[in-house]
Design a protein around this motif. Structure first.
Motif, PDB file in Angstrom:
ATOM      1  N   GLY A  59       0.817  -1.211   0.000  1.00  0.00           N
ATOM      2  CA  GLY A  59       0.000   0.000   0.000  1.00  0.00           C
ATOM      3  C   GLY A  59       0.848   1.258   0.000  1.00  0.00           C
ATOM      4  N   ILE A  60       1.949   1.240   0.761  1.00  0.00           N
ATOM      5  CA  ILE A  60       2.858   2.380   0.797  1.00  0.00           C
ATOM      6  C   ILE A  60       3.502   2.584  -0.571  1.00  0.00           C
ATOM      7  CG2 ILE A  60       4.998   3.269   1.800  1.00  0.00           C
ATOM      8  CD1 ILE A  60       4.231   1.786   4.391  1.00  0.00           C
ATOM      9  N   ALA A  61       3.900   1.479  -1.201  1.00  0.00           N
ATOM     10  CA  ALA A  61       4.515   1.564  -2.527  1.00  0.00           C
ATOM     11  C   ALA A  61       3.565   2.205  -3.528  1.00  0.00           C
ATOM     12  CB  ALA A  61       4.930   0.174  -3.000  1.00  0.00           C
ATOM     13  N   LEU A  62       2.318   1.806  -3.504  1.00  0.00           N
ATOM     14  CA  LEU A  62       1.339   2.356  -4.442  1.00  0.00           C
ATOM     15  C   LEU A  62       1.178   3.858  -4.259  1.00  0.00           C
ATOM     16  CD1 LEU A  62      -1.349  -0.487  -4.261  1.00  0.00           C
ATOM     17  CD2 LEU A  62       0.084   0.079  -6.233  1.00  0.00           C
ATOM     18  N   GLN A  63       1.120   4.305  -3.000  1.00  0.00           N
ATOM     19  CA  GLN A  63       0.924   5.727  -2.750  1.00  0.00           C
ATOM     20  C   GLN A  63       2.162   6.554  -3.100  1.00  0.00           C
ATOM     21  OE1 GLN A  63      -1.766   7.682  -1.713  1.00  0.00           O
ATOM     22  NE2 GLN A  63      -2.884   5.828  -2.302  1.00  0.00           N
ATOM     23  N   LEU A  64       3.352   6.034  -2.791  1.00  0.00           N
ATOM     24  CA  LEU A  64       4.577   6.762  -3.124  1.00  0.00           C
ATOM     25  C   LEU A  64       4.756   6.881  -4.631  1.00  0.00           C
ATOM     26  CD1 LEU A  64       7.127   5.358  -0.494  1.00  0.00           C
ATOM     27  CD2 LEU A  64       6.093   7.624  -0.541  1.00  0.00           C
ATOM     28  N   CYS A  65       4.450   5.808  -5.339  1.00  0.00           N
ATOM     29  CA  CYS A  65       4.574   5.846  -6.802  1.00  0.00           C
ATOM     30  C   CYS A  65       3.563   6.794  -7.409  1.00  0.00           C
ATOM     31  CB  CYS A  65       4.415   4.441  -7.372  1.00  0.00           C
ATOM     32  SG  CYS A  65       5.826   3.355  -7.066  1.00  0.00           S
ATOM     33  N   VAL A  77      10.399   3.948  -6.733  1.00  0.00           N
ATOM     34  CA  VAL A  77      10.338   3.154  -5.510  1.00  0.00           C
ATOM     35  C   VAL A  77      10.939   1.769  -5.715  1.00  0.00           C
ATOM     36  CG1 VAL A  77       8.829   2.212  -3.733  1.00  0.00           C
ATOM     37  CG2 VAL A  77       8.257   4.397  -4.801  1.00  0.00           C
ATOM     38  N   TYR A  78      11.932   1.458  -4.913  1.00  0.00           N
ATOM     39  CA  TYR A  78      12.478   0.103  -4.850  1.00  0.00           C
ATOM     40  C   TYR A  78      11.702  -0.654  -3.785  1.00  0.00           C
ATOM     41  CZ  TYR A  78      16.555   1.461  -7.649  1.00  0.00           C
ATOM     42  OH  TYR A  78      17.382   1.883  -8.661  1.00  0.00           O
ATOM     43  N   ILE A  79      11.219  -1.844  -4.143  1.00  0.00           N
ATOM     44  CA  ILE A  79      10.474  -2.657  -3.183  1.00  0.00           C
ATOM     45  C   ILE A  79      11.181  -4.000  -2.997  1.00  0.00           C
ATOM     46  CG2 ILE A  79       8.266  -1.554  -3.690  1.00  0.00           C
ATOM     47  CD1 ILE A  79       7.532  -4.020  -5.377  1.00  0.00           C
ATOM     48  N   ALA A  88       4.557  -4.615  -8.591  1.00  0.00           N
ATOM     49  CA  ALA A  88       5.137  -3.736  -9.612  1.00  0.00           C
ATOM     50  C   ALA A  88       4.158  -3.510 -10.759  1.00  0.00           C
ATOM     51  CB  ALA A  88       6.442  -4.337 -10.132  1.00  0.00           C
ATOM     52  N   ALA A  89       3.405  -4.541 -11.104  1.00  0.00           N
ATOM     53  CA  ALA A  89       2.423  -4.418 -12.187  1.00  0.00           C
ATOM     54  C   ALA A  89       1.304  -3.450 -11.801  1.00  0.00           C
ATOM     55  CB  ALA A  89       1.845  -5.790 -12.523  1.00  0.00           C
ATOM     56  N   GLN A  90       0.857  -3.526 -10.548  1.00  0.00           N
ATOM     57  CA  GLN A  90      -0.187  -2.604 -10.091  1.00  0.00           C
ATOM     58  C   GLN A  90       0.320  -1.171 -10.079  1.00  0.00           C
ATOM     59  OE1 GLN A  90      -2.550  -3.601  -6.655  1.00  0.00           O
ATOM     60  NE2 GLN A  90      -2.237  -5.787  -6.943  1.00  0.00           N
ATOM     61  N   VAL A  91       1.588  -1.002  -9.706  1.00  0.00           N
ATOM     62  CA  VAL A  91       2.191   0.327  -9.729  1.00  0.00           C
ATOM     63  C   VAL A  91       2.204   0.866 -11.157  1.00  0.00           C
ATOM     64  CG1 VAL A  91       4.360   1.591  -9.483  1.00  0.00           C
ATOM     65  CG2 VAL A  91       3.589   0.065  -7.654  1.00  0.00           C
ATOM     66  N   LYS A 114       6.582   4.281 -11.130  1.00  0.00           N
ATOM     67  CA  LYS A 114       7.825   3.584 -11.443  1.00  0.00           C
ATOM     68  C   LYS A 114       8.280   2.791 -10.228  1.00  0.00           C
ATOM     69  CE  LYS A 114      12.527   4.216 -13.200  1.00  0.00           C
ATOM     70  NZ  LYS A 114      13.551   5.201 -13.652  1.00  0.00           N
ATOM     71  N   CYS A 115       8.339   1.479 -10.396  1.00  0.00           N
ATOM     72  CA  CYS A 115       8.653   0.594  -9.283  1.00  0.00           C
ATOM     73  C   CYS A 115       9.736  -0.397  -9.700  1.00  0.00           C
ATOM     74  CB  CYS A 115       7.389  -0.146  -8.854  1.00  0.00           C
ATOM     75  SG  CYS A 115       7.613  -1.326  -7.530  1.00  0.00           S
TER      76      CYS A 115
END
Length: 309
Positions: A20-26, A32-34, A46-49, A55-56
């Motif tokens: 969830g954090i990754a989605l919001q930051l992107c 964003v590196y996850i 990454a696909a959802q981003v 960019k993930c």
């Protein structure tokens, strides 16, 4: 795109709060590196981003492996010209173990429960923070967010959980003291109960088997997995960020500070409001309907609830 140009790293982002954090930051424009241990779930995130135009960079990394962590930071330094703006220490491997051992006392569980809960979620956080701080101190700016919980203040779930969360809080606070003069902020973030995929599945399985869990009410109105990310985006662009370094922040406090709601439009439960606290006390819960929601327990009283001196 308020974080356009930012380079961020989120540990344990293949699902749950990290995802969830990754989605919001992107969505805010950051690169964003996850990290995670499973390639399949990392690629799904990454696909959802990508679907949201972000960019993930998914990286398989075991948070208990010092070698994996060193390789990851070497890659970030090489690909991003030694730039790292934000680290979110989120990786955690103990959720399933917590529910598998629900109701058991510490002497009734295997001692290895400690490692399951705290090797990834405490030791790993420190390793990541050391490497991130080296980059951030060199550039004179940065933010380290350590995901923790109320379990650091009062008993919750089991002994290893509480010890680990208390240690996460202390680590974030003490890092803030040492980093303050270098322009780098460190905070501990307490989300409220969050309806992650594992939590939702646990509740669904319990309902199907007619098993009543003491956690049902706790998570009934839980936050979405993306709300912590929304809080971090707002925190990262806060012009007064350094005034918050070395502190424990609650998502409900940040919701009020930044005037934000959850991504599904719901207001966040304020767990320090007198109105909410009264609902948790038998025989006087009816008084909650008479108390305005803006009356809150002063923060300095929170530690007194667990004062053992």
């Amino acid at each position: 795109m308020s974080l356009s140009g930012w380079v961020c790293l989120i540990t344990g982002a293949s699902r749950g709060i990290g995802k969830g954090i990754a989605l919001q930051l992107c969505e805010a424009g950051a690169t964003v590196y996850i990290t995670g241990r499973q390639e399949k779930t990392l690629k799904e995130t990454a696909a959802q981003v990508s679907e949201r135009g972000g960019k993930c960079v998914p990286v398989i990394c075991d948070s208990t492996s010092g070698e994996d962590i060193e390789k990851l930071f070497a890659r970030i330094r090489g690909e991003q010209n030694n730039r790292l703006d934000l680290l979110v220490n989120n990786a955690y491997a103990g959720v399933q173990a917590i529910f598998d051992n629900e109701g058991k006392k510490f002497w009734e569980t295997e001692p290895s429960l400690w490692d399951t809960i705290n090797n990834t979620g405490l030791r790993g956080h420190y390793f990541f923070a050391v490497h991130a701080a080296r980059m951030m101190v060199a550039q004179g700016r940065g933010l380290i967010v350590t995901i923790s919980s109320m379990g650091g203040l009062r008993y919750l779930f089991n002994v290893p959980y509480g010890v680990g969360k208390a240690a996460c809080d202390r680590m974030a606070i003490d890092m803030g003291i040492e980093l303050r003069s270098r322009g780098v902020a460190s905070v501990s973030l307490w989300p409220g109960p969050v309806n992650t995929e594992l939590i939702s599945q646990f509740m669904e399985d319990g309902a199907q088997q007619n098993v009543e869990s003491k956690y049902t009410d706790l998570f009934a109105n839980g936050e979405t997995t993306e709300f912590s990310g929304l809080c971090i985006v707002n925190l990262a662009k806060d012009k007064n960020l350094m005034s918050l370094t070395g502190k424990i922040l609650m998502t409900c406090d940040l919701a009020r500070r930044y005037g934000i709601q959850d991504v599904d439009g719901r207001s966040i439960t304020d767990f320090t409001s007198l109105k909410f606290l009264l609902t948790q006390v038998p025989y006087v819960s009816w008084l909650s309907s008479l108390v305005p929601s803006f009356i809150r327990m002063p923060r300095f009283l929170l530690p007194l609830a667990s004062n053992h001196f």
